[in-house]
Design a protein around this motif. Structure first.
Motif, PDB file in Angstrom:
ATOM      1  N   ALA A   1       0.715  -1.093  -0.272  1.00 50.89           N
ATOM      2  CA  ALA A   1      -0.526  -0.546   0.355  1.00 50.89           C
ATOM      3  C   ALA A   1       1.056   1.516   0.051  1.00 50.89           C
ATOM      4  O   ALA A   1       0.526   2.320  -0.729  1.00 50.89           O
ATOM      5  N   LEU A   2       1.956   1.233   0.631  1.00 48.87           N
ATOM      6  CA  LEU A   2       2.739   2.036   1.100  1.00 48.87           C
ATOM      7  C   LEU A   2       3.649   2.833  -0.215  1.00 48.87           C
ATOM      8  O   LEU A   2       3.811   3.556  -0.773  1.00 48.87           O
ATOM      9  N   VAL A   3       4.297   1.575  -0.793  1.00 50.23           N
ATOM     10  CA  VAL A   3       5.374   2.034  -2.366  1.00 50.23           C
ATOM     11  C   VAL A   3       5.118   0.972  -3.359  1.00 50.23           C
ATOM     12  O   VAL A   3       5.529   0.625  -4.799  1.00 50.23           O
ATOM     13  N   GLY A   4       3.497   0.099  -3.526  1.00 51.48           N
ATOM     14  CA  GLY A   4       3.855  -0.738  -4.589  1.00 51.48           C
ATOM     15  C   GLY A   4       3.146  -0.142  -5.234  1.00 51.48           C
ATOM     16  O   GLY A   4       3.419  -0.534  -6.595  1.00 51.48           O
ATOM     17  N   ARG A   5       2.968   0.858  -5.935  1.00 54.81           N
ATOM     18  CA  ARG A   5       2.894   1.607  -7.371  1.00 54.81           C
ATOM     19  C   ARG A   5       4.543   2.291  -7.539  1.00 54.81           C
ATOM     20  O   ARG A   5       4.431   2.500  -9.012  1.00 54.81           O
ATOM     21  N   ASP A   6       5.305   2.343  -7.084  1.00 54.60           N
ATOM     22  CA  ASP A   6       6.531   2.412  -7.190  1.00 54.60           C
ATOM     23  C   ASP A   6       7.423   1.563  -7.639  1.00 54.60           C
ATOM     24  O   ASP A   6       8.821   1.869  -8.264  1.00 54.60           O
ATOM     25  N   ALA A   7       7.336   0.596  -6.801  1.00 54.33           N
ATOM     26  CA  ALA A   7       8.299  -0.450  -7.121  1.00 54.33           C
ATOM     27  C   ALA A   7       8.083  -1.605  -6.682  1.00 54.33           C
ATOM     28  O   ALA A   7       6.512  -2.179  -6.394  1.00 54.33           O
ATOM     29  N   THR A   8       8.321  -3.004  -6.836  1.00 58.57           N
ATOM     30  CA  THR A   8       8.350  -4.390  -6.453  1.00 58.57           C
ATOM     31  C   THR A   8       8.701  -4.436  -5.388  1.00 58.57           C
ATOM     32  O   THR A   8       9.367  -4.076  -4.945  1.00 58.57           O
ATOM     33  N   VAL A   9       7.635  -5.489  -4.559  1.00 56.47           N
ATOM     34  CA  VAL A   9       7.926  -5.405  -3.491  1.00 56.47           C
ATOM     35  C   VAL A   9       7.632  -7.257  -3.303  1.00 56.47           C
ATOM     36  O   VAL A   9       7.340  -7.932  -3.756  1.00 56.47           O
ATOM     37  N   SER A  10       8.807  -7.484  -2.426  1.00 55.96           N
ATOM     38  CA  SER A  10       9.415  -8.874  -2.635  1.00 55.96           C
ATOM     39  C   SER A  10       9.386  -9.852  -1.703  1.00 55.96           C
ATOM     40  O   SER A  10       9.252  -9.278  -0.325  1.00 55.96           O
ATOM     41  N   VAL A  11       9.806 -10.904  -0.980  1.00 57.93           N
ATOM     42  CA  VAL A  11       9.720 -11.326  -0.155  1.00 57.93           C
ATOM     43  C   VAL A  11      11.170 -12.644  -0.155  1.00 57.93           C
ATOM     44  O   VAL A  11      11.089 -12.883  -1.233  1.00 57.93           O
ATOM     45  N   HIS A  12      11.527 -12.682   0.941  1.00 55.69           N
ATOM     46  CA  HIS A  12      12.931 -13.702   1.126  1.00 55.69           C
ATOM     47  C   HIS A  12      12.354 -14.466   2.578  1.00 55.69           C
ATOM     48  O   HIS A  12      12.790 -14.024   3.368  1.00 55.69           O
ATOM     49  N   CYS A  13      11.291 -15.598   2.879  1.00 54.39           N
ATOM     50  CA  CYS A  13      11.674 -16.281   3.569  1.00 54.39           C
ATOM     51  C   CYS A  13      12.329 -17.532   4.144  1.00 54.39           C
ATOM     52  O   CYS A  13      12.154 -18.181   3.093  1.00 54.39           O
ATOM     53  N   HIS A  14      12.162 -17.993   5.523  1.00 50.40           N
ATOM     54  CA  HIS A  14      13.038 -19.409   6.055  1.00 50.40           C
ATOM     55  C   HIS A  14      12.157 -19.784   6.698  1.00 50.40           C
ATOM     56  O   HIS A  14      11.502 -19.541   7.279  1.00 50.40           O
ATOM     57  N   ASN A  15      13.252 -20.573   6.905  1.00 51.39           N
ATOM     58  CA  ASN A  15      12.127 -21.933   7.306  1.00 51.39           C
ATOM     59  C   ASN A  15      12.217 -22.530   8.260  1.00 51.39           C
ATOM     60  O   ASN A  15      12.811 -23.624   8.657  1.00 51.39           O
ATOM     61  N   ASP A  16      12.983 -20.944   9.420  1.00 51.99           N
ATOM     62  CA  ASP A  16      12.717 -22.082  10.624  1.00 51.99           C
ATOM     63  C   ASP A  16      12.156 -22.150  11.775  1.00 51.99           C
ATOM     64  O   ASP A  16      12.337 -23.378  12.302  1.00 51.99           O
ATOM     65  N   LEU A  17      11.118 -22.152  11.297  1.00 56.75           N
ATOM     66  CA  LEU A  17       9.250 -22.727  11.711  1.00 56.75           C
ATOM     67  C   LEU A  17       8.558 -23.680  10.258  1.00 56.75           C
ATOM     68  O   LEU A  17       7.568 -24.163  10.742  1.00 56.75           O
ATOM     69  N   GLY A  18       9.239 -23.354   9.987  1.00 59.35           N
ATOM     70  CA  GLY A  18       9.139 -24.784   8.832  1.00 59.35           C
ATOM     71  C   GLY A  18       7.528 -23.894   7.960  1.00 59.35           C
ATOM     72  O   GLY A  18       6.901 -24.146   7.242  1.00 59.35           O
ATOM     73  N   LEU A  19       7.568 -22.666   7.738  1.00 56.85           N
ATOM     74  CA  LEU A  19       6.547 -21.534   7.249  1.00 56.85           C
ATOM     75  C   LEU A  19       7.343 -20.613   6.017  1.00 56.85           C
ATOM     76  O   LEU A  19       6.602 -19.806   5.443  1.00 56.85           O
ATOM     77  N   ALA A  20       8.273 -21.143   5.272  1.00 53.70           N
ATOM     78  CA  ALA A  20       8.728 -20.713   4.831  1.00 53.70           C
ATOM     79  C   ALA A  20       7.797 -20.314   3.353  1.00 53.70           C
ATOM     80  O   ALA A  20       7.729 -19.416   2.688  1.00 53.70           O
ATOM     81  N   THR A  21       7.892 -21.334   2.846  1.00 55.48           N
ATOM     82  CA  THR A  21       6.633 -21.686   1.450  1.00 55.48           C
ATOM     83  C   THR A  21       5.402 -21.034   1.809  1.00 55.48           C
ATOM     84  O   THR A  21       4.329 -20.327   1.443  1.00 55.48           O
ATOM     85  N   ALA A  22       5.005 -21.229   3.478  1.00 54.81           N
ATOM     86  CA  ALA A  22       2.901 -20.334   3.570  1.00 54.81           C
ATOM     87  C   ALA A  22       3.498 -19.502   3.671  1.00 54.81           C
ATOM     88  O   ALA A  22       2.263 -17.921   3.267  1.00 54.81           O
ATOM     89  N   ASN A  23       4.767 -18.704   4.458  1.00 55.34           N
ATOM     90  CA  ASN A  23       4.835 -17.229   4.171  1.00 55.34           C
ATOM     91  C   ASN A  23       4.906 -16.947   3.571  1.00 55.34           C
ATOM     92  O   ASN A  23       4.309 -15.668   2.758  1.00 55.34           O
ATOM     93  N   THR A  24       5.808 -17.318   1.834  1.00 55.27           N
ATOM     94  CA  THR A  24       5.440 -16.582   0.763  1.00 55.27           C
ATOM     95  C   THR A  24       4.368 -16.371   0.153  1.00 55.27           C
ATOM     96  O   THR A  24       4.415 -15.403  -0.693  1.00 55.27           O
TER      97      THR A  24
END
Ligand SMILES: [Zn+2]
Length: 561
Positions: free
Chosen positions: A221-244
């Motif tokens: 909502a803040l910057v999505g009009r001007d930039a691509t929003v990306s995520v980088h999730c780690h799997n320490d709780l087994g949730l990396a895919t779900a979070n992504t």
């Protein structure tokens, strides 16, 4: 996941349609999610995964066949080897794939990264700095204002150095534990300074899907009009895919993932899981696709596992050996009547051929070529001839040549190195309760050498003999740091595949060059010696500059997002 998880909605054709997702990210084509593969950077940070530059190039080629959008090739400031690997990939990658390099927001790093990727058709600079108070206070020992200023400064530098068309990505390391107001202030500032992608790393794998999706939605909502929003999730709780996936549903249009979920500690979100979830449940990701050629997933998974020496757990989603195996009687009965009873994806969709041809039925080189293509490998010319000869020889040594055998033959060729040391013969005696005696004869840079040694077992005796044979000529011998052996297929006559990892006896400490070597034979002693010689040749090749090797990260390596 969120609502609408309707059991049985496997093809995506039925079931309620979710609300269309927000249209954002000016640089990502509408209707697509950009797949940013970081196997060669974050994945390679997994302890012991060290790849040589040549091996990294091999992985990069497979990532191109997989049709990922961005290859994060490494962290050029880490070592000369890493710099060279990134630059070679940047030079070679054509046809629309972007090549990214990582850099800390500190003098020296971004310059090295820019130098390495400048030659790329599509350079993608990735700068980062930690933003959470815990990292600022204890790791960087700087204030929030100083972090913000460094971020702004190095984003601006990247934009100026690479020009208007380049992708400049900024990561707020440990974003998921950063004060929300400060995080938003940072993202707004870097976009103003010229960042075209802002990344939200869940560096420590702390986030929970609904919460993380909410955070992503706020950044979009803040910057999505001007930039691509990306995520980088780690799997320490087994949730990396779900979070992504939650992030995609909230407007993220770039996801940072790795083959086999490789990465630091518990690893990263796995490319194959994220991509196949999108493909298998399209109604949950309305009007969104990835450009990944999913039929190349199995080949990519095998290659990365082979070169890093990290096996894939049998029950791993998508790429585990059992992922498409149906053992229980009830399941098998259902599968025979209609595969859709228990199968939400076809094995073919991820490049599992599923057929078991014997070599006799391959009918020559063409047949072999077709079969290898089915298994995800394009092989021709001399390489095809060589694999064909090896396959025919193998058919004499064992009853049935399986897909797994053919893949092992292809893989064995991926780590070809200059032959300074060649094996000319060996023998070993070993019996219950006693020591083993091994003799090895070699040519070392043209010179005939032989040695005999005792050992606590046949492999130990032969490796020690090989050490004694080469040391007077090379001035060092390899030191074994890891040894693995596995059967390529079932059956008593299976081929054994051996992985060794070695350093030179003259190198000390955690910064020492480490290389892997593979061997393949129906005789496991021969496979072991072969692997040892490959490692020895790589170490020698690196010494004389024939093999540009990536060095393992020094003990003082910075923590990365
Ligand atoms: Zn990471």
């Amino acid at each position: 996941m969120t609502a609408n998880a309707i059991p049985g909605n496997v093809s995506g054709g039925s079931g309620p349609k979710a609300t269309p997702l927000p249209r954002v990210s000016p640089r990502v084509p509408a209707g697509t999610v950009r797949i940013f593969d970081t196997t060669l950077r974050d994945g390679e940070q997994a302890p012991g995964a060290g790849l040589t530059a040549a091996e990294k190039l091999e992985v990069a080629r497979q990532l191109i066949r997989l049709n990922v959008d961005v290859i994060e090739a490494g962290f050029p400031a880490a070592s000369p080897g890493d710099f060279e690997a990134v630059q070679r990939i940047a030079r070679e990658a054509k046809g629309g794939v972007a090549v990214a390099a990582l850099a800390r927001c500190r003098d020296g790093d971004p310059q090295r990264a820019v130098e390495a990727i400048r030659v790329a058709e599509r350079p993608h600079l990735h700068v980062f700095i930690a933003t959470s108070d815990i990292h600022l206070k204890h790791k960087l020992r700087i204030s929030r204002d100083e972090a913000l200023e460094a971020a702004r400064h190095w984003v601006r530098y990247g934009r100026q150095a690479l020009g208007a068309d380049a992708e400049i990505e900024f990561s707020a390391e440990d974003a998921s534990r950063t004060d929300l107001d400060f995080l938003m202030q940072v993202y707004e500032a870097v976009v103003e300074a010229g960042a075209t992608t802002v990344n939200i790393p869940d560096t420590v794998g702390y986030a929970i899907p609904a919460e993380f999706g909410g955070l992503v939605g706020r950044v979009v909502a803040l910057v999505g009009r001007d930039a691509t929003v990306s995520v980088h999730c780690h799997n320490d709780l087994g949730l990396a895919t779900a979070n992504t996936l939650a992030a995609i549903q909230n407007g993220a249009r770039q996801v940072e993932v790795t083959i086999n979920g490789l990465g630091e500690r518990a690893g990263n979100a796995s490319l194959e899981e994220v991509v196949m979830a999108m493909r298998t449940r399209p109604t949950q990701f309305p009007d969104l696709v990835s450009r990944v050629q999913t039929e190349q997933i199995t080949a990519a998974s095998r290659l990365v596992s082979y070169l890093t020496g990290f096996p894939v757990q049998p029950n791993k989603a998508i790429v585990g050996a059992n992922a498409f195996a149906h053992e229980s009687g009830i399941h098998q009965d259902g599968m025979l009547k209609n595969p859709l009873t228990y199968e939400i994806m076809t094995p073919q969709s991820v490049g599992l051929a599923g057929s078991h041809l014997t070599i006799g039925k391959l009918s020559g080189r063409r047949g072999l070529q077709g079969k290898l293509k089915e298994l995800g490998h394009e092989v021709d010319g001399d390489a095809l001839d060589a694999i064909y000869r090896e396959a025919i020889a193998l058919a004499d040594a064992k009853k049935e040549v399986t897909d797994a055998d053919l893949l092992a033959l292809v893989e064995q060729r991926t780590s070809e190195v200059p032959q300074s040391v060649e094996l000319t013969g060996w023998s070993v005696t070993s019996s219950h309760g006693g020591q083993a005696t091994g003799t090895v004869s070699l040519t070392v840079m043209g010179e005939e050498r032989a040695a005999e040694s005792l050992g606590n077992g046949p492999v130990n005796a032969l490796f020690t003999a090989a050490d004694q044979a080469v040391e007077p000529v090379l001035g060092w011998h390899p030191v074994l740091t890891e040894y693995q052996i596995r059967a390529v297929s079932g059956g008593e006559d299976a081929q054994g595949q051996v992985l060794v990892r070695c350093r030179r006896s003259v190198d000390e400490g955690p910064g020492a060059l480490a290389v892997s070597g593979h061997g393949l034979s129906t005789n496991i002693i021969e496979a072991s010696l072969e692997a040892y010689l490959v490692a020895m040749n790589k170490l020698h090749g690196a010494e004389i500059g024939l093999v540009a090797d990536a060095f393992v990260a020094p003990a003082t390596a910075p923590t990365l997002p």
